[in-house]
Enzyme design. Sequence first.
Site, PDB file in Angstrom:
ATOM      1  N   ASP A  63     -31.003  -6.780 -17.716  1.00  0.00           N
ATOM      2  CA  ASP A  63     -30.883  -7.444 -19.026  1.00  0.00           C
ATOM      3  C   ASP A  63     -31.925  -8.555 -19.123  1.00  0.00           C
ATOM      4  O   ASP A  63     -31.930  -9.477 -18.312  1.00  0.00           O
ATOM      5  CB  ASP A  63     -29.463  -8.019 -19.161  1.00  0.00           C
ATOM      6  CG  ASP A  63     -29.193  -8.595 -20.547  1.00  0.00           C
ATOM      7  OD1 ASP A  63     -30.151  -8.787 -21.324  1.00  0.00           O
ATOM      8  OD2 ASP A  63     -28.008  -8.841 -20.833  1.00  0.00           O
ATOM      9  N   SER A 114     -23.600  -9.054 -26.513  1.00  0.00           N
ATOM     10  CA  SER A 114     -24.476 -10.210 -26.689  1.00  0.00           C
ATOM     11  C   SER A 114     -23.694 -11.402 -27.254  1.00  0.00           C
ATOM     12  O   SER A 114     -22.662 -11.766 -26.699  1.00  0.00           O
ATOM     13  CB  SER A 114     -25.643  -9.784 -27.601  1.00  0.00           C
ATOM     14  OG  SER A 114     -26.682 -10.710 -27.522  1.00  0.00           O
ATOM     15  N   HIS A 146     -30.138  -4.816 -21.900  1.00  0.00           N
ATOM     16  CA  HIS A 146     -29.176  -5.594 -22.686  1.00  0.00           C
ATOM     17  C   HIS A 146     -28.340  -4.715 -23.620  1.00  0.00           C
ATOM     18  O   HIS A 146     -27.146  -4.937 -23.785  1.00  0.00           O
ATOM     19  CB  HIS A 146     -29.974  -6.610 -23.523  1.00  0.00           C
ATOM     20  CG  HIS A 146     -29.146  -7.585 -24.277  1.00  0.00           C
ATOM     21  ND1 HIS A 146     -28.345  -8.522 -23.651  1.00  0.00           N
ATOM     22  CD2 HIS A 146     -28.997  -7.802 -25.615  1.00  0.00           C
ATOM     23  CE1 HIS A 146     -27.734  -9.276 -24.574  1.00  0.00           C
ATOM     24  NE2 HIS A 146     -28.112  -8.851 -25.774  1.00  0.00           N
TER      25      HIS A 146
END
Length: 466
Positions: free
Chosen positions: A377, A285, A412
């Site tokens: 994601d 991230s 994600h």
Amino acid sequence: MLQAHMSVTTIQQLTEIMIIPCFSLHRKLASLHRAVGAVRWRSSYRPAPLLTAAPARALIDEQISIKGRFLPPHCPVTVCARMHSEDDDLWEAFAHYNTNADGTVNLTKDHSVGGSYLGCEPMGLFWGLQPAPGAREGLRLRKKNVEIPYVVHMSLLEGHVSPGEGQSTELAAVTTERWYTAPGVKRIKIRQNGIVGTLFLPPGPGPFPAMLDLWGMGGALVEYRSALFASRGYASLSIAYIGHKELPGPQNRINVGASYFNSAFDLLRDHRQVCADRVGIIGLSFGVYLALRIATETGAKPSCLICINGPIGSAIRLSDADGRTENFEGQQKYWTYNDQGHVSFRDISLPANLPPESKVKLENLACPLMYIVGEDDLSASSIENANLIEETLRAADKSQLFTRLSYPGAGHLIEPPYSPNSRISLWSVKPKKLITLWGGHLAPHAAAQEDAWKKILDFMENNLRR
Ligand SMILES: *[C@@H]1O[C@H](CO)[C@@H](O)[C@H](O)[C@H]1NC(C)=O
């Protein structure tokens, strides 16, 4: 051992009064044999049902073999896993199997026909763990104290049942321990040069190849991936940069400048038990942006980068002058909501929405980069960012540095294997309660984590050890 055997025997005695047809039919046959004579009685004697898990104590990324034995042939059974998180929330998974002709179930090869997962999934009872019915909303399973294991209780139940719904008869049980930290791994608190971190070192004197481990805007000091790297022979430094009480406040902002991350890299590289020319960086991230910055805009020369679902730029500036940055709420114009009011941060990192001046100078990249995409994601525009990295490197004649792994159905949060995915989780309580979307579906996400982890370790082996 003796005690465990006795309690299983007791359970079998209790099941004598059960009237579930399959089991009682088998028992009638057994008593028929008994009637035939003492010799036959011995040969048809069936020990108490047994559930085994081997190894019972293992690292979180190790597969374990689960097997039920001494059961009637062709009978329905349920295998169930339960554990309490460190916050004392109950997580559980279960699966329906039919015993084989020899009265066994072997989760390494047999197929689940119902429950938390379907088909042959040797580790389904671990990655299939979900909050038990009635749990708090928005839970995400994360290891906080890596010095203790997850303790998972597994049980074998009679029939195809849903645990927690009415009565179920436990035929056998076994407990397993799942560790992030191997014996001998050292955990060292780092509070040096303003850095708030934890360094993990493998057993032995070293020097070791090393990883700098960077997580996202969820903040805090996340240690478990580093602990696992050290268990696999790498020194690994986790650092906090937001949401930690020992960092400058307020906690919902990044109050450290770009130099903080360079200092962390230097500290790791210069550690006497680290090979200075064998240091990689992994980011997930926002950690991807940080990793790319360190590699392309500072004097640090990492040997490789592993980027999981993150952007190449950010509206959150890292300034060296005063170290102060905007807070994350400043980006609300790109937040989107689903029907249930869950927020997605995906569009913040669409390349068109990233401030051009914040984009890292990828053409400066000088080490191999593996980018891992979860195609479902919902928290970052990973496919678009991977495309942009690939195109930029191609234009700079550096395509050979780029490897992409891409997983359909994965979200994600691609983490070390056999931990369950949370498609959504609680993001904030104040100033308002927000549930955020991460994406990913349980089985494909689990498959992605298992495959990606193998490839991450291979990539590290190739770039940090050879
Ligand atoms: C379970 O099945 C696997 C795959 O066929 C096999 O390798 C393993 O030995 C079996 N386990 C036991 C305990 O029989």
